[in-house]
Design an enzyme around this catalytic site. Structure first.
Site: not given
Ligand SMILES: C[S@@+](CC[C@H](N)C(=O)[O-])C[C@H]1O[C@@H](n2cnc3c(N)ncnc32)[C@H](O)[C@@H]1O
Length: 208
Positions: A124, A61, A164, A81
């Site tokens: 990410d 986080g 990413k 997530d």
């Protein structure tokens, strides 16, 4: 800058020489990844105080921590997530445990929040690494394609998507769809990325 420290992971103590790790700890961030987002923000100035932000692959986080420092407390920030994200003390942060490939669940959750479009989507995402570079890079491309699909639905026109990517020979399978959908793609490797890593951030600007 080197701050060797002993950390216990599993049963074995070992020394961590990573200054970003120690700095993240010192500042109360949940992960060193935060410095990558902060560098992106410093260079490109993507997130503004009134932006609704969806952060994919958020656990533990640290991106969310940084985002909540930029956006106003009345503006929604959503974190998703596949792993559980420990709750934040911010009422505007909404969390979901889900796989980015599970579009239906993500769609239903965002709908219940009454949000139709985000101004910025950050990700990410990193696949569980296998040690086989080609496989890891391919999985990274696959996961990012799922995220491009989510952005198709939930990112506003002219919005920004940050990805990413583990860059390898399959990366054109991702670059093609990005170029179809976004006016500009900027590639950036923050200093906080480990030297040997294949990771880069793709800043996809101006959703068509
Ligand atoms: C580098 S970590 C993210 C760190 C995070 N940005 C932060 O600042 O704390 C990569 C994340 O990708 C998540 N991830 C990997 N595959 C996923 C999937 N299929 N769906 C959702 N999240 C996934 C992992 O669970 C992991 O938390």
């Amino acid at each position: 800058m080197v701050f060797p420290k002993v950390a216990i992971m599993g049963k074995k103590p070992f020394i961590i020489h990573d200054p970003y790790f120690h700095e993240a700890k010192r500042l109360g961030y949940r992960a060193r990844s935060v410095f990558k987002l902060l560098e992106i923000q410093e260079k490109f100035g993507i997130i503004r105080p009134t932006d609704r932000v969806l952060d994919l692959a958020s656990a533990p986080g640290s991106f969310l921590q940084a985002i909540t420092k930029i956006v106003r407390p009345d503006i929604p920030v959503v974190g998703i997530d596949i792993q559980k994200i420990e709750p934040f003390g911010h009422g505007n942060v909404k969390l979901l445990q889900a796989d980015v490939n599970d579009f239906e669940t993500i769609h239903a959750f965002i709908e219940t929040l009454g949000i139709t479009r985000f101004d910025v989507i950050t990700s990410d995402i990193a696949p569980a690494t296998t040690g086989h570079t080609g496989v890891d890079q391919y999985r990274s491309v696959e996961l990012n394609l799922a995220i491009v699909h989510i952005a198709d639905e939930f990112l506003k026109k002219n919005g920004t998507l940050i990805l990413k990517v583990f860059v390898g020979e399959d990366v054109n399978d991702l670059i093609g769809p990005i170029k179809e959908r976004y006016a500009k793609l900027k590639r950036f490797k923050p200093k906080a990325c480990r030297d040997r890593s294949f990771e880069e951030y793709f800043i996809c600007l101006g959703k068509k």
